[in-house]
Design a protein around this motif. Structure first.
Motif, PDB file in Angstrom:
ATOM      1  N   ASN A 122       0.846  -1.193   0.000  1.00 25.97           N
ATOM      2  CA  ASN A 122       0.000   0.000   0.000  1.00 25.97           C
ATOM      3  C   ASN A 122       0.881   1.242   0.000  1.00 25.97           C
ATOM      4  OD1 ASN A 122      -1.964   1.928   0.284  1.00 25.97           O
ATOM      5  ND2 ASN A 122      -2.626   1.281   2.320  1.00 25.97           N
ATOM      6  N   GLN A 123       1.018   1.876  -1.158  1.00 23.63           N
ATOM      7  CA  GLN A 123       1.868   3.063  -1.256  1.00 23.63           C
ATOM      8  C   GLN A 123       1.309   4.217  -0.436  1.00 23.63           C
ATOM      9  OE1 GLN A 123       2.651   4.344  -5.245  1.00 23.63           O
ATOM     10  NE2 GLN A 123       4.051   5.974  -4.639  1.00 23.63           N
ATOM     11  N   ALA A 124      -0.023   4.272  -0.290  1.00 18.99           N
ATOM     12  CA  ALA A 124      -0.626   5.364   0.486  1.00 18.99           C
ATOM     13  C   ALA A 124      -0.185   5.329   1.944  1.00 18.99           C
ATOM     14  CB  ALA A 124      -2.149   5.286   0.398  1.00 18.99           C
TER      15      ALA A 124
ATOM     16  N   ASP B  93       0.834   8.868   3.286  1.00 19.41           N
ATOM     17  CA  ASP B  93      -0.021   9.406   4.346  1.00 19.41           C
ATOM     18  C   ASP B  93       0.773   9.670   5.611  1.00 19.41           C
ATOM     19  OD1 ASP B  93      -2.116   9.246   2.621  1.00 19.41           O
ATOM     20  OD2 ASP B  93      -3.046   7.484   3.538  1.00 19.41           O
ATOM     21  N   ASP B  94       1.698   8.762   5.952  1.00 18.58           N
ATOM     22  CA  ASP B  94       2.482   8.950   7.167  1.00 18.58           C
ATOM     23  C   ASP B  94       3.469  10.096   7.027  1.00 18.58           C
ATOM     24  OD1 ASP B  94       1.327   7.198   8.836  1.00 18.58           O
ATOM     25  OD2 ASP B  94       3.053   5.905   9.122  1.00 18.58           O
TER      26      ASP B  94
ATOM     27  N   GLN C  98      13.847  15.547   4.179  1.00 17.81           N
ATOM     28  CA  GLN C  98      14.265  15.006   2.882  1.00 17.81           C
ATOM     29  C   GLN C  98      13.387  13.828   2.476  1.00 17.81           C
ATOM     30  OE1 GLN C  98      18.638  14.671   2.221  1.00 17.81           O
ATOM     31  NE2 GLN C  98      18.803  15.590   4.255  1.00 17.81           N
ATOM     32  N   TRP C  99      13.044  12.959   3.431  1.00 18.05           N
ATOM     33  CA  TRP C  99      12.141  11.846   3.131  1.00 18.05           C
ATOM     34  C   TRP C  99      10.763  12.363   2.714  1.00 18.05           C
ATOM     35  CZ3 TRP C  99      12.088   6.631   2.526  1.00 18.05           C
ATOM     36  CH2 TRP C  99      13.287   5.950   2.777  1.00 18.05           C
ATOM     37  N   GLN C 100      10.298  13.406   3.381  1.00 18.65           N
ATOM     38  CA  GLN C 100       8.997  13.973   3.031  1.00 18.65           C
ATOM     39  C   GLN C 100       9.023  14.541   1.616  1.00 18.65           C
ATOM     40  OE1 GLN C 100       7.913  17.504   5.167  1.00 18.65           O
ATOM     41  NE2 GLN C 100       5.725  17.061   5.068  1.00 18.65           N
TER      42      GLN C 100
ATOM     43  N   ALA D  24       9.026  11.592  -0.820  1.00 17.94           N
ATOM     44  CA  ALA D  24       7.745  10.892  -0.889  1.00 17.94           C
ATOM     45  C   ALA D  24       6.684  11.694  -1.641  1.00 17.94           C
ATOM     46  CB  ALA D  24       7.250  10.570   0.522  1.00 17.94           C
ATOM     47  N   ALA D  25       6.842  13.032  -1.688  1.00 19.13           N
ATOM     48  CA  ALA D  25       5.881  13.847  -2.426  1.00 19.13           C
ATOM     49  C   ALA D  25       5.931  13.546  -3.923  1.00 19.13           C
ATOM     50  CB  ALA D  25       6.148  15.329  -2.177  1.00 19.13           C
ATOM     51  N   SER D  26       7.103  13.161  -4.425  1.00 18.77           N
ATOM     52  CA  SER D  26       7.259  12.777  -5.824  1.00 18.77           C
ATOM     53  C   SER D  26       8.338  11.697  -5.900  1.00 18.77           C
ATOM     54  CB  SER D  26       7.642  13.988  -6.679  1.00 18.77           C
ATOM     55  OG  SER D  26       7.756  13.623  -8.047  1.00 18.77           O
TER      56      SER D  26
END
Length: 375
Positions: free
Chosen positions: A143-145, A149-150, A184-186, A189-191
């Motif tokens: 589940n990529q979401a 989401d996290d 950086q992880w955020q 994860a946005a793209s």
């Protein structure tokens, strides 16, 4: 232990036939079954599931006993779990798994409330550890979401806020390094990308989840002081941090001049007028003019020294703060292991001066090829 095992290990790793009776010279606890020996002693990453779970239980118990004194001194009490080990051996039963999970949940809730009541910072630190662990272990490969989401801005913003509140009591530069690393992880994860192309979650979801879990362990080691944030930096990292600090100072000076240019202009004109007036008075025939000139020069000298001393003290404090901030960013860069080694990462740093020396200090992403599953 490794040398001892290598010395006593038989040539054949599968177990031989069990003897009909216990050997007279061997005294061993009853074994659950005969096992295949291994070529080398296992590390933590290859422990059987049962022993890995026991390690988690033991670590939780050790952590509780370290905090038990804090809780008891405050006149509170949290009952230590005594049934986890026995339940863990029988967790194949759905009822046993429920009872074990229920016991862990109740113990966590009681511990969180007691620690927060005893000391706000200790309770906040416990909650921070829980939030960081959830951030790195909850995403699922199917589940990529669950990843995006996290890593949404709300959850990350709360964690960053807690890190900012606790940064003075956490190990040096650890809070800043984890802040920058989570950011950086955020951003990734946005793209999300993989080897420079959009991420195919079905193909690489397991690798991403594994990389985030490993990153979470590194965050925990930093925040608990088991590894030092600046130990991750290479000499080049310090040079890059220095270059960006110079860029930050230049940016601040430009903003100050843009904001206070009328005052700077007035003070400059007054100083120039004082010097010109003094020179004119020096050429006057009266001794009074000479006294006035000396007084003007003295006033300028005293004022200059006073302003210079205060300015140096202020700049010294600012420079230390800027240097600490740049070290935080450099440590964040060094400790972050994104699934895509070629991902663009921006930490909103002031650009280093574009001189030959500044260009040498400019930060460039390090291209590190890693085999899948080994971030």
């Amino acid at each position: 232990m490794a040398e001892l095992y290598a010395r006593v290990k038989p040539d054949s790793l599968p177990p031989p036939e069990a003897p009909g009776a216990t050997l007279p010279m061997v005294s061993l606890a009853p074994e659950p079954g005969r096992i295949n020996l291994q070529e080398d002693l296992p590390g933590l990453g290859s422990l059987p599931d049962r022993q890995e779970l026991q390690l988690l239980i033991d670590r939780a118990n050790v952590g509780y006993h370290k905090l038990e004194l804090v809780i008891s001194h405050a006149g509170l009490a949290v009952a230590a779990p005594e049934d986890w080990a026995s339940l863990a051996y029988q967790r194949a039963s759905p009822e046993v798994r429920y009872q074990l999970a229920r016991s862990v949940l109740q113990f966590h809730t009681g511990l969180l409330v007691a620690l927060t009541a005893c000391d706000h910072q200790v309770g906040l630190a416990y909650g921070l550890g829980r939030a960081v662990a959830d951030l790195s272990t909850r995403p699922r490969a199917d589940n990529q979401a669950s990843l995006t989401d996290d890593l949404r801005s709300g959850r990350v913003r709360i964690i960053v806020g807690w890190l900012g509140e606790l940064h003075t009591v956490l190990p040096a530069h650890s809070a800043g390094a984890v802040m920058g690393s989570i950011t950086q992880w955020q951003q990734w994860a946005a793209s999300p990308t993989w080897n420079g192309v959009p991420l195919d979650w079905d193909a690489h979801g397991n690798d991403v989840v594994g990389a985030l879990a490993e990153q979470g362990k590194r965050w925990r080691l930093l925040l608990t002081g088991q590894i030092a944030a600046l130990d991750q930096l290479s000499p080049e990292g310090y040079v890059q941090a220095a270059g960006y600090m110079v860029g930050r100072i230049r940016e601040i000076l430009q903003r100050l001049l843009a904001q206070y240019w009328p005052w700077v202009t007035v003070i400059t004109l007054v100083m120039v007028a004082g010097v010109v007036g003094s020179l004119l008075l020096l050429h006057s025939p009266g001794t009074k003019g000479l006294g006035v000139a000396i007084s003007v020069f003295g006033w300028l000298g005293v004022t200059g020294r006073s302003v210079s001393g205060e300015l140096q003290r202020t700049v010294g404090r600012v420079e230390q703060s800027l240097w600490d901030a740049e070290l935080d960013l450099a440590a964040a860069w060094a400790t972050t292991m994104l699934p895509d080694a070629d991902a663009d990462r921006e930490l909103h740093e002031a650009q280093a001066p574009r001189s030959p020396f500044g260009q040498a200090a400019s930060r460039r992403p390090t291209r590190r090829r890693r085999p899948p599953g080994h971030p």
